[in-house]
Design a protein around this motif. Sequence first.
Motif, PDB file in Angstrom:
ATOM      1  N   MET A 464      52.045 -60.125  12.886  1.00  0.00           N
ATOM      2  CA  MET A 464      53.363 -59.505  13.041  1.00  0.00           C
ATOM      3  C   MET A 464      53.759 -58.725  11.778  1.00  0.00           C
ATOM      4  O   MET A 464      54.387 -57.677  11.874  1.00  0.00           O
ATOM      5  CB  MET A 464      54.429 -60.562  13.385  1.00  0.00           C
ATOM      6  N   TYR A 468      50.918 -55.542  13.737  1.00  0.00           N
ATOM      7  CA  TYR A 468      51.549 -55.270  15.039  1.00  0.00           C
ATOM      8  C   TYR A 468      51.582 -53.769  15.282  1.00  0.00           C
ATOM      9  O   TYR A 468      52.056 -53.002  14.443  1.00  0.00           O
ATOM     10  CB  TYR A 468      52.981 -55.850  15.083  1.00  0.00           C
ATOM     11  N   ASN A 469      51.093 -53.344  16.423  1.00  0.00           N
ATOM     12  CA  ASN A 469      51.063 -51.925  16.745  1.00  0.00           C
ATOM     13  C   ASN A 469      50.750 -51.791  18.234  1.00  0.00           C
ATOM     14  O   ASN A 469      49.694 -52.200  18.695  1.00  0.00           O
ATOM     15  CB  ASN A 469      49.949 -51.254  15.916  1.00  0.00           C
ATOM     16  N   TRP A 476      45.968 -50.485  18.872  1.00  0.00           N
ATOM     17  CA  TRP A 476      46.308 -51.905  19.045  1.00  0.00           C
ATOM     18  C   TRP A 476      45.066 -52.773  18.793  1.00  0.00           C
ATOM     19  O   TRP A 476      45.095 -53.733  18.046  1.00  0.00           O
ATOM     20  CB  TRP A 476      46.844 -52.112  20.466  1.00  0.00           C
ATOM     21  N   ARG A 532      52.973 -54.459  24.900  1.00  0.00           N
ATOM     22  CA  ARG A 532      53.723 -53.197  24.866  1.00  0.00           C
ATOM     23  C   ARG A 532      55.045 -53.363  25.624  1.00  0.00           C
ATOM     24  O   ARG A 532      56.102 -52.923  25.179  1.00  0.00           O
ATOM     25  CB  ARG A 532      52.875 -52.092  25.509  1.00  0.00           C
ATOM     26  N   LYS A 536      58.445 -55.671  19.984  1.00  0.00           N
ATOM     27  CA  LYS A 536      58.307 -56.524  18.810  1.00  0.00           C
ATOM     28  C   LYS A 536      59.261 -57.727  18.792  1.00  0.00           C
ATOM     29  O   LYS A 536      58.855 -58.864  18.536  1.00  0.00           O
ATOM     30  CB  LYS A 536      58.513 -55.670  17.540  1.00  0.00           C
ATOM     31  N   ASP A 537      60.523 -57.474  19.105  1.00  0.00           N
ATOM     32  CA  ASP A 537      61.498 -58.562  18.977  1.00  0.00           C
ATOM     33  C   ASP A 537      61.210 -59.711  19.931  1.00  0.00           C
ATOM     34  O   ASP A 537      61.271 -60.883  19.550  1.00  0.00           O
ATOM     35  CB  ASP A 537      62.918 -58.040  19.235  1.00  0.00           C
ATOM     36  N   LEU A 540      58.175 -61.594  18.728  1.00  0.00           N
ATOM     37  CA  LEU A 540      58.518 -62.450  17.576  1.00  0.00           C
ATOM     38  C   LEU A 540      59.240 -63.709  18.047  1.00  0.00           C
ATOM     39  O   LEU A 540      58.979 -64.813  17.568  1.00  0.00           O
ATOM     40  CB  LEU A 540      59.427 -61.671  16.626  1.00  0.00           C
TER      41      LEU A 540
END
Length: 547
Positions: A464, A468-469, A476, A532, A536-537, A540
């Motif tokens: 992360m 992360y991508n 990715w 995707r 991100k949130d 996480l």
Amino acid sequence: MNRKEFAEFLIGKTEHTKDEYEAMYPERTLSDNAMVTRFAPSPTGFVHIGSLFTSFIASRFAKQTNGVCYLRIEDTDQKRTVENGVSNIIRDLANFNIHFDEGMTSENESNGNYGPYLQSKREDIYKAYAKDLIEKDLAYPCFLSEEEMEEIRGMQEDIKARIGIYGKYAKYRNLSVEDAVAKIEAGEKYIIRLKSPGEFNNKIIVDDIIRGRMEFNENDLDIVIIKGDGLPTYHFAHAIDDHLMHTTHVIRGDEWISSLPIHIQLFNVLGFKAPKYVHLSPLMKKDNGVVRKISKRKDAEAAVSYYHEEGIPYYAVLLYLMTVANSNFEAWLDANPTGKYEDFALTFSKMSSSGSLFDMDKLLNISKNYISRLSKNEVYDMALNYSKEYDSELYELLTKYKDYSIDVFNIEREQKKPRKDLAKFSDIKEYLWYMYDELYKPLNYEFMNITDEKEISKILSTYMEKYYNVDDKESWFNNIKLLTDELGYASDMKEYKANPNNYKGNVSDIATVLRVALTSKSQTPDLYEIMRLFGKDRILNRYKKFM
Ligand code: GLU
């Protein structure tokens, strides 16, 4: 009293005579090969999978030949009539996109020029034909009481004779007009029987389009044609209806084969040309090693409502029924995976004359293939419709997160080899629960090869923080390889296989950690797509508990 007066005395006045009715139902103006078929259920409100099969086949042949398929409701046995029986049948068949060109459209309404299509509304017609038969001495009043009938039956059972009213048991077939009138005037009850011209020992040959030539003994039973309630029996009514409605092909279940001698005789006696017969084999089921017909009482899948409730797309059920109908359909479907059944011409010659085993696994497999080829929007709409009726929680989520849900359905879809995993919409939650935080109830997290909590935490936080991508699949994956290298795992499988002892694990072990920590599942569709869509949130949020 002459016979004409006698007929009138027995039956009463009718609005029209038989000849007038003949004129009121002229030949149809259709091309030579056009088939006129019908589906003719009793209004029990229940549609059996076998009835779906019959009505589907009847409507396909009419469509294929630019003919007509009509819905006639056979409600002369009032005991079998239930409330909303007709509309339930129409609704259940409409759920399978089976619509009739003519006939009943609701409990009391119909369309078409050959109605009424509800037999109870045709009482006058049957009476007109019964009168004609009485006049010609081909039908007569029978005064046998229930008790006498029981007695005859008992006697026939005792001496192992055929059961029924025939020969010497047909006590009233030769009663004089005067004697009959005297009985009626004395208040005796009667029904009308056919004076069967048949001789049991004579053989008749009947052609069935599927089964070919069949030999039967001629019918010599004086069957009832008009019952005590003034309504006709099924046998009598259907012959008159198929004649007046100009049915060319009677397509029905094979349980009617044994009635053929009666039916053929009725057509003859009434002076009608008999239709062609197509008796469909039943759908069978293996139950504890015994093969039997699918039963309404024993099998949930006997009711067509079952498929709707399970969310098996109607089209998949029809594709499956096509494989039952024609032995060459499956090969055609394999060769034309996106083919529509409408593009396949059914033929009678490829129909089986013995029962087919109903194969739910095969149906679900066809359904899986079918669903896999739908577009993301089609699947979304189907899932929405299904959940609207059967799962309000899911319905809310699909509505609230519409675009997201469409994207979820698009994972490994709309591509050459789409993922095949969903066979019915009742499985939909099982299929996508982990994609919705509201539904997410983690399973046991099985991280497979990497089990150390600290290691897992390190993998997730390094990922992360640094790698992360989700811009595109390639970057990715590259990033996951970089993470793998950094943490001392093998990012290249070849390298790993050549010297496994040098490494703690490989790139797929790392991907497993990323996958399991996110979904709690060790197997999911494409992880990149899932990540995707999460963003991100949300990722996480799911990883937090391990970091
Ligand atoms: N009413 C009959 C039934 O319930 C129809 C038989 C036929 O199609 O002739 O099965």
